[in-house]
Every structure is written in structure tokens, then in C-alpha cells.
Design a protein around this motif. Structure first.
Motif, mmCIF file in Angstrom:
data_model
loop_
_atom_site.group_PDB
_atom_site.id
_atom_site.type_symbol
_atom_site.label_atom_id
_atom_site.label_comp_id
_atom_site.label_asym_id
_atom_site.label_seq_id
_atom_site.Cartn_x
_atom_site.Cartn_y
_atom_site.Cartn_z
ATOM 1 N N THR A 188 47.826 50.232 36.324
ATOM 2 C CA THR A 188 46.624 49.458 36.048
ATOM 3 C C THR A 188 46.711 48.068 36.666
ATOM 4 O O THR A 188 47.771 47.634 37.122
ATOM 5 C CB THR A 188 46.404 49.314 34.534
ATOM 6 N N SER A 189 45.592 47.356 36.663
ATOM 7 C CA SER A 189 45.523 46.039 37.299
ATOM 8 C C SER A 189 46.046 44.923 36.406
ATOM 9 O O SER A 189 46.559 43.922 36.904
ATOM 10 C CB SER A 189 44.075 45.728 37.699
ATOM 11 N N VAL A 190 45.870 45.046 35.104
ATOM 12 C CA VAL A 190 46.225 43.944 34.209
ATOM 13 C C VAL A 190 47.219 44.387 33.145
ATOM 14 O O VAL A 190 47.378 45.570 32.860
ATOM 15 C CB VAL A 190 44.975 43.370 33.501
ATOM 16 N N ASP A 191 47.898 43.409 32.585
ATOM 17 C CA ASP A 191 48.734 43.552 31.388
ATOM 18 C C ASP A 191 49.987 44.409 31.559
ATOM 19 O O ASP A 191 51.098 43.904 31.355
ATOM 20 C CB ASP A 191 47.954 44.138 30.206
ATOM 21 N N TYR A 192 49.810 45.657 31.909
ATOM 22 C CA TYR A 192 50.894 46.602 31.692
ATOM 23 C C TYR A 192 52.013 46.533 32.717
ATOM 24 O O TYR A 192 53.046 47.171 32.542
ATOM 25 C CB TYR A 192 50.324 48.021 31.573
ATOM 26 N N TRP A 193 51.856 45.756 33.785
ATOM 27 C CA TRP A 193 52.972 45.529 34.690
ATOM 28 C C TRP A 193 53.836 44.353 34.227
ATOM 29 O O TRP A 193 54.963 44.183 34.702
ATOM 30 C CB TRP A 193 52.485 45.299 36.119
#
Length: 410
Positions: A188-193
């Protein structure tokens, strides 16, 4: 937080008194309540707990107003500017610092009503506080963790993930599960990295709490995240759209097209009602600094503009009370902020979910509070806008993060 002990000390009496039925008022009151919800199951859950308020206080009715997650944070500043805030405003811990001025401080309310804040997990009471003031009562909290399709793991004879597994094992599993038109993982693009960043010893904020997206160590980790899509090809390309990337990936996970993705325990309500396979949970895979995740939560506060502050206080005590927490935990909508009610998430919502108790217990032991900048909502929107450029191969991960850092600093 420097005055958290003082906050807790203001409300140490038995909380049972806050749940008693109050005498009928002269005039019935209708409270408005702003909350995010993206599915019918979530809306039904919130309507259910709103009805609990009227059951306890017959002269108080709660009118629920919902918006999808991304729309909620876009609309909230508009409601503030136009003086259209609801009486009860829902807030997430990482976005609270942006909006403290719209909320009524709650410590005095808690003290006068005898609400025992010690019944809540200490970390999320801290998350609902800023500068020594409590601004909302929490209903949930939890760590980011891995959701996985147990049936696909077993079909392809891939070892199930468990506490202590490594990033190398994660990548090996993702590659083994990418077959038959399906993907092993959803990026995903946000948060989870961000947990991958922390697990590798880097940080997304400086020591002063400023955005740290230009840090070479962080950019290297993020590039590895991007390469799950562009190089390893174990994750699908997600283009920029009006829908949050985590919702898109969550939908593909529910359909069986993605075998693993990151989310929080609050999303189990949607998975229980939408998947046809067995779900498993595991902690973030360990990097050079171990398995480090982020924990965040949400709650309900009273708008300063409300004309019914006392009634709103009575309502949010019910919305976050033991009965509501038991219901929300059992439905999988909340890993309860009240520690006593957390067992219902384990025993009811997560019944049959492989590794659930072990995953959350391990994650919470190694979690860090999700700290943010004052303009984090802007940062999140910029990530949703620009990260797809890296997923599509037109820019590198570091180039995208340089852009986000620059625009967020303007």
C-alpha cells in the motif's frame, strides 16, 4: 506524556456509576455524532452502540453521521471552518494533535463522574491526550500486523508465518504464493511500510518530531517496499485513485487475489463477513532491529461548539463503556481499549483465526506509539498521490519521498 499520571489521578473512582440510567430530562436531546465507516457492517455496528446510549438514557438520542475513511479527514476541517461540527467527534490518535482546539478537555468530566480511566489501556489514554489534556475517550487500539490467507499457504505448502519470522522468510513466502494469477502480498501507499522502516533501525521522524523522509536509511527500506511491486513482482500495481490504497488491497485480499497484507485488528469485522477462506494473523517480519510495529487507536470527544456537552459526555461513556466494548470486540470492529473486554476480540471475533492471540501479544510487546507531525493528514494524502508513481515505475522510491518531504514542508 509528562502529566498523564495526573490525568489518570483525576478519575479513580468506580466507573460503574457512569453507566447508571439518569433521571428523565425536561426536554429530549438529539446528539449528532461524526464517525468514519466504509462498509455496511461498520455502519450497523455504530448504529448498534448508538442505540445503547438511548437504552441507558431514554431522553438522549444519537444521530449517526458517517463518511468513508478518506472522506472523513477531508471533511473534518471543512466542518470546523463552517461551524458544522457534530456534538460527538470521532478522532484517531495520530491525528489528534491536528485537532485539539476543537475538543472539550475531559479530565474534569471524568473526575466529577467517577470514571476510572485505569480500566483503559494506558497507551491509548496517552494517545487520546495532548499537552497533558485528555480530549477523547478511546474505544480501540492495536498494532499493525500481517493478515494472511491460511488456505493458500496450506495449498502451496508454504510454512505459516509466526512470531520471530524474518523479512527473508516473508519475501520467500510472497514469492511462493505468487502464482495462478494471484499475488503473495499487497503493498500500500501509506502507513504499512513504516513498520518495515522501524524494524530495519531507521525512523520516519527526526528526534525533534519532524518528517524524516529524506533519510538515506529510510529511503533504502522504502525502495525495497516499492520493489515488491516493480522487481520481485509479488504485489500488484495500485494506481492513484479516490479510494485509499489499503482499502483496495483489503478488497483484493478478501477476494483471494492477495495472500498477505498489513492491517489492524479493527478491520476483522469486514474480513469475517466477506472472506470464504481461513484467516491467519502474524507479526511484522523482523529486520535488523527485530520486529517493530506501530500501535494506534481511536476514540470519541466532545466538540467545543456543542450545545449539549453534558449529554455528550454521558453518551461517550456508553459508546466506550464495557457493554459497547464487549460488542465491538466480539464483532471484530475493535481490539478493545478497555483491557477487560479485549478477551471478547480473542474469544469471539478471532475464534478460528490462526495465530491471533500470539500475533497481537507479540506485536504489543514490540510496538511503538504511532507518532506523527502536525500536518500528518497532508503527508498521508501526498503519499497516496505520489507513491503510485513508484509502483508504476516512473519514479524511484527515494524520488517520491523527496517530493513528499518537499511538499509537506511548504
Amino acid at each position: 506524556m509528562k502529566t498523564l499520571t495526573a490525568i489518570l489521578g483525576l478519575a479513580v473512582a468506580a466507573g460503574a456509576a457512569s453507566l447508571s440510567v439518569t433521571p428523565a430530562q425536561a426536554e429530549p436531546v438529539t446528539l449528532t455524532w461524526q464517525m468514519w465507516a466504509s462498509t455496511d457492517a461498520e455502519v450497523a455496528a455504530w448504529k448498534h452502540v448508538a442505540e445503547m446510549v438511548t437504552a441507558k438514557h431514554p431522553d438522549i438520542k444519537v444521530e449517526l453521521r458517517t463518511a468513508p475513511w478518506r472522506d472523513y479527514w477531508t471533511k473534518l476541517p471543512t466542518f470546523v471552518a463552517s461551524n458544522q461540527l457534530a456534538d460527538i467527534v470521532s478522532i484517531q490518535s495520530l491525528r489528534l494533535p491536528n485537532f485539539t482546539t476543537i475538543f472539550e478537555p475531559l479530565a474534569e468530566y471524568a473526575s466529577k463522574s467517577g470514571l476510572d480511566l485505569g480500566q483503559f489501556d494506558r497507551s491509548i489514554i496517552e494517545g487520546m491526550s495532548a499537552d497533558g489534556q485528555l480530549y477523547a475517550l478511546p474505544y480501540d487500539f492495536g498494532p499493525f500486523m500481517l493478515f494472511y490467507n491460511q488456505d493458500l499457504f496450506e495449498k502451496y505448502q508454504v510454512p505459516l508465518p509466526k512470531p520471530g519470522w524474518t523479512q527473508a522468510e516473508f519475501l520467500a513466502a510472497a514469492k511462493a504464493l505468487t502464482r495462478d494469477g494471484n499475488y503473495g502480498f499487497g503493498a500500500t501507499s501509506v502507513d504499512y511500510w513504516l513498520p518495515f522502516v522501524l524494524s530495519d533501525g531507521a525512523n520516519y521522524l527526526t528526534a525533534d518530531g519532524e518528517l524524516n523522509f529524506t533519510d538515506p536509511a529510510l529511503q533504502q527500506v522504502f525502495q525495497s517496499w516499492v520493489e515488491l511491486v516493480t522487481k520481485d513482482k509479488v504485489a500488484p500495481v495500485i494506481a492513484a485513485s479516490g479510494q485509499p490504497s489499503n482499502e483496495i488491497i483489503g478488497g483484493r485480499f478478501a477476494s483471494g487475489n492477495v495472500a498477505m497484507y498489513f492491517d489492524g485488528p479493527w478491520s476483522l469485522i469486514n474480513k469475517r463477513k466477506s472472506v470464504t477462506f481461513h484467516i491467519g494473523l502474524a507479526p511484522v517480519p523482523a529486520g535488523k532491529s527485530g520486529s517493530v510495529t506501530l500501535t494506534a487507536g481511536s476514540g470519541f470527544g466532545i466538540a467545543k461548539t456543542s450545545q449539549h456537552k453534558q449529554e455528550a459526555w454521558e453518551a461517550i461513556q456508553i459508546l466506550t463503556g464495557p457493554e459497547a466494548e464487549q460488542y465491538l470486540a466480539s464483532e471484530g470492529r475493535a481490539f478493545a481499549a478497555r483491557t477487560e473486554q479485549q478477551k471478547y476480540w480473542y474469544d469471539v471475533a478471532a475464534s478460528g483465526v490462526a495465530g491471533a492471540r500470539e500475533a497481537i501479544s507479540f506485536a504489543l510487546q514490540n510496538a511503538k506509539p504511532y507518532r506523527t507531525t502536525a500536518n500528518w493528514n497532508t503527508v498521508a494524502e501526498l503519499l497516496e498521490q505520489y507513491v503510485p508513481l513508484a509502483f508504476g515505475g516512473s519514479q524511484t522510491g527515494p524520488q517520491v519521498l523527496d517530493t513528499v518531504q518537499s511538499l509537506a514542508s511548504e
